[in-house]
Design an enzyme around this catalytic site. Structure first.
Site, PDB file in Angstrom:
ATOM      1  N   SER A 105     124.027  68.804  23.085  1.00  0.00           N
ATOM      2  CA  SER A 105     122.360  68.727  22.835  1.00  0.00           C
ATOM      3  C   SER A 105     122.123  70.028  22.064  1.00  0.00           C
ATOM      4  O   SER A 105     120.975  70.039  21.793  1.00  0.00           O
ATOM      5  CB  SER A 105     121.927  69.092  24.171  1.00  0.00           C
ATOM      6  OG  SER A 105     122.026  67.722  25.080  1.00  0.00           O
ATOM      7  N   LYS A 157     120.075  69.192  19.022  1.00  0.00           N
ATOM      8  CA  LYS A 157     118.440  68.838  19.498  1.00  0.00           C
ATOM      9  C   LYS A 157     117.713  69.747  18.557  1.00  0.00           C
ATOM     10  O   LYS A 157     116.514  69.555  18.223  1.00  0.00           O
ATOM     11  CB  LYS A 157     118.234  68.612  20.625  1.00  0.00           C
ATOM     12  CG  LYS A 157     118.703  67.728  21.686  1.00  0.00           C
ATOM     13  CD  LYS A 157     118.185  67.592  22.953  1.00  0.00           C
ATOM     14  CE  LYS A 157     118.435  66.302  23.799  1.00  0.00           C
ATOM     15  NZ  LYS A 157     119.832  66.027  24.053  1.00  0.00           N
ATOM     16  N   SER A 196     115.814  68.923  27.876  1.00  0.00           N
ATOM     17  CA  SER A 196     116.829  68.237  27.018  1.00  0.00           C
ATOM     18  C   SER A 196     116.622  66.892  26.908  1.00  0.00           C
ATOM     19  O   SER A 196     117.972  66.049  27.196  1.00  0.00           O
ATOM     20  CB  SER A 196     118.164  69.024  27.567  1.00  0.00           C
ATOM     21  OG  SER A 196     119.177  68.625  26.609  1.00  0.00           O
TER      22      SER A 196
END
Length: 388
Positions: A55, A58, A115
């Protein structure tokens, strides 16, 4: 006749204090730590190896979104639809469905704090050249290359495990620095510890960044975890005038990630101190000038130079003044004519441009005669091999 001008180096004592700080032995499989204020790399381990970023990637989706908002292609208040593809994601989500139309601001907070994989896809499909997440990933890859992130390739918008989706720790640190410096108006969102979206999933409202509540200046940026990548974190902390950005990856547990991140922040701030080395306008050295109305010109830095110094230090930092000389007249004040190179023990070298402190114009007849005479004398002293 063509002559090769010699490379001249002058050794210069810059200040008292140098030495190596105790090296930080990280448990992370890969890591990168940088002092943003001075640009000094404090630690690196497998920093340029492209790895699954989970993640943490991101952050690139967020950067592209912030660029779109800045350019007027997207607005914080704009509401975006949720596709079946976006709704289909598991893992960390905002629990969106196809009946939703969600503001860009909520989606951004959903990505930063929660997230949200689904939120990433909604943003991606809105900004993609062809309306698909894959198209957005290709765009992210191109944009990353333009920004100097040469070890980054994106396959999706969320960091969902996929073959070929890779980033290096150095690239992630560079991206973090861009987010902090390019979008200071949005960066405070990375320090938010909670986001309650529409009353959904009350058990899923907390920011996973373990440093935000510790009172050590941490204010970002993003955690990551997959089975392949392990536990990772892109972090930043500000103490006084110094900011540190760090990236760690490959830890075995969330607890190990939290412990390692806190230890790195404490080490980076406690084992180094920032010192001014040279002030702008201070003469660092003098360089000889060929056939000018003066025999030499002073060299200085065009802005104050500071460096991180290990706190357990002794002795003096040694720097080299490097230029190709003698310089050929005319030399104008402010011209870049050389470099000051220095490196405290245990830290990478730093190269700073040196500029002329005054004008040296072409000399008249007598300065030219003097220069030629000096050259002939030097050649004769060198013996037959140095004769013209």
């Amino acid at each position: 006749m063509t002559r090769l001008l010699p490379l001249l180096t002058l050794v210069l004592a810059l200040c008292g204090l140098t030495g190596a700080a105790d090296a930080f032995e990280t448990r992370a499989k890969s890591a990168f730590v940088m002092d943003v204020t001075t640009g000094t790399v404090l630690m690196q381990k497998n920093a340029d190896v492209p790895l699954p970023p989970a993640s943490m990637s991101k952050l690139m989706t967020l950067y592209v979104a912030f660029e779109a908002i800045r350019d007027g292609r997207l607005s914080m208040a704009e509401k975006l639809p949720v596709s079946k593809h976006a709704m289909s994601f598991g893992g960390s989500t905002m629990f969106l469905d196809t009946t939703d139309r969600v503001t860009v601001e909520d989606l951004i907070r959903g990505i930063i704090v929660l997230s949200g994989n689904d939120a990433c896809v909604v943003i991606a499909e809105a900004l993609s050249p062809d309306g698909t997440e894959a198209g957005f990933a290709r765009y992210m890859t191109q944009r990353a290359q333009q920004m100097g992130m040469t070890n980054s390739t994106f396959v999706n918008a969320s960091g969902w495990p996929a073959a070929g989706h890779r980033m290096s720790m150095r690239d992630l640190a560079l991206l973090a620095r861009h987010l902090i410096e390019d979008f200071p108006q949005y960066y405070p969102m990375f320090a938010e510890t909670e986001f309650k979206f529409d009353g959904r999933a009350p058990q899923n409202t907390q920011n996973r960044n373990p440093l935000l509540k510790l009172g050590i200046g941490a204010d970002g940026l993003k955690t990551g975890h997959t089975q392949e990548a392990g536990f990772g974190l892109v972090g930043s902390a500000l103490q006084g005038d110094r900011r540190v950005v760090f990236v760690i990856s490959g830890l075995d547990t969330a607890q190990a990630r939290a412990q390692e991140a806190e230890a790195i922040v404490n080490w980076a701030f406690r084992q180094f101190t920032q010192k001014e080395l040279v002030r702008s306008g201070t003469e660092v050295a003098r360089a000889r000038v060929w056939m000018g109305d003066a025999e030499s010109v002073g060299l200085t830095v065009d802005k104050d130079v500071s460096s991180l110094i290990p706190v357990l230090a002794s002795g003096g930092i040694k720097g080299e003044v490097i230029y190709t000389g003698p310089l050929r007249a005319p030399v104008m004040k402010g011209d870049t004519v050389g470099e000051l190179v220095f490196s405290p023990e245990g830290l990478p070298e730093t190269r700073v441009p040196l500029v002329a402190m005054e004008d040296v114009l072409k000399g008249g007849f007598m300065p030219r005669i003097r220069t030629v005479s000096q050259l002939l004398l030097t050649r004769l002293q060198q013996g037959p091999e140095g004769a013209l």
